[in-house]
Design a protein around this motif. Structure first.
Motif: not given
Length: 372
Positions: A10-32
């Motif tokens: 899709l041309g979207v660049r992922p990133f390492i999130n060192a800011r926190g559980t922010i809605t506009t950054l995708g919230g959190s990563i769900m465990p498996a």
């Protein structure tokens, strides 16, 4: 060779999130296990009302609340909580919102929280607002002065308002036979917030499912009084009500159930210690750089979330680069890293870092700040 990820395609660049559980950054990563529960749920048809009811009963048993309801995020939960206080279990009242038919509809809401979409949600469902306090503080007296014949509920923003103030607000509201709605969206961990707030007597407590619970981002959780939780359900999807558009699918319901299970089972002390180690490792990478001073903020000294430590890296005039330049270099590098930045400081939160990412951040900071 593996296929490119959906983001790459899709041309979207992922990133390492060192800011926190922010809605506009995708919230959190769900465990498996959460993802697996969602996949399992996606393979079958079920009656959504029955699934909601059974999931709510199960989560209530885990948290000690009278009842629970899974909603479409914390903002959705706040609006549904407001609607529940306007209608109760009166199905005609539910069908007529936002027409409140002469019933009390005023929410006493403090000004300390700046999320105006919460204010809008109460208005959308037929409420009006009585604003209490200032942008920096609100007292029980401020609430008391605003209570009137038209008051429907009192609204409390946990985090922006201190937890030790809540019992006084609850007592005030209950003396007037009014409910208290608590916005606790980003207040997990600690786990105690999932059990203590309803035990204090808060009538409805709203959490994000996609922040500290590490569940689906488009999910939230309402805990509270059984009658008001039933009213939340009546005002929400799949009923023909004002919350019909706030759909929670079977997959999100299953995912949040699993997320709550994991949250209640996890070793919280060990998790927080791991977060502390991440902060300390990153601090070590910059502690000997001239003009830079890393400052560690221990757990339970921040508001969002209270249990997470933080690392703030201060830059003075002798630092090799300005803080904003370092933040830009981190974001433009490979992998991209997002931190919070001001003119003279970077702030790093460990809660959303995945295993090993703290080492990547430390290495990148060392490279960016190395002498030419």
């Amino acid at each position: 060779m593996s296929a490119p990820s959906i983001y790459t395609r899709l041309g979207v660049r992922p990133f390492i999130n060192a800011r926190g559980t922010i809605t506009t950054l995708g919230g959190s990563i769900m465990p498996a296990p959460v993802v697996a529960a969602m996949v399992e749920a996606s393979q079958h048809f079920v009656a959504l009302n029955q699934l909601q009811e059974k999931a709510g009963e199960y989560i209530a048993s885990l948290t000690g609340a009278e009842a629970a309801f899974i909603c479409a995020g914390a903002a959705s939960g706040m609006m549904l909580a407001g609607a529940a206080c306007l209608t109760g279990e009166d199905r005609t009242a539910v069908e007529n919102l936002p027409d409140i038919g002469g019933r009390p509809n005023e929410f006493i809401i403090s000004l300390v929280d700046s999320h105006t979409y919460i204010h809008q949600g109460f208005k959308v469902c037929g409420g009006s607002l009585a604003k209490a306090g200032t942008h920096s503080q609100v007292s029980a007296d401020d609430y008391a002065k605003s209570i009137a014949k038209n008051t429907a509920a009192l609204v409390f923003f946990l985090g922006s308002q201190p937890k030790d103030q809540l019992p006084e607000i609850i007592a005030l509201a209950h003396r007037h036979e009014l409910p208290v709605i608590v916005d606790a969206a980003a207040q997990l961990p600690p786990r105690s917030n999932l059990t203590d707030l309803t035990a204090m007597g808060a009538d409805l407590v709203v959490f994000s499912g996609g922040k500290g619970l590490f569940g689906p981002q488009s999910s939230g959780l309402i805990l509270g009084r059984r009658d008001l939780i039933r009213a939340c359900a009546l005002n929400s999807n799949p009923h023909s009500a004002i919350g019909r558009g706030m759909k929670v699918g079977k997959e999100e319901i299953a995912g949040l159930v699993k997320a709550v299970e994991l949250f209640m089972e996890q070793d919280e002390e060990a998790l927080i210690q791991e977060w502390e180690k991440r902060c300390q490792l990153i601090a070590t990478a910059v502690q000997n750089v001239a003009g830079i001073q890393p400052m560690y903020q221990p757990p339970y000294t921040s508001q969002f979330p209270p249990a997470s430590p933080m690392l703030t890296i201060h830059f003075d005039a002798s630092a090799p680069l300005e803080a904003t330049a370092v933040a830009r270099a981190l974001e433009e590098g490979e992998p991209a890293i997002l931190v919070s930045a001001s003119t003279d400081a970077l702030t790093i939160g460990p809660q959303t870092l995945q295993e090993g990412e703290e080492r990547i951040i430390a290495r990148r900071l060392g490279e960016i700040l190395a002498p030419p």
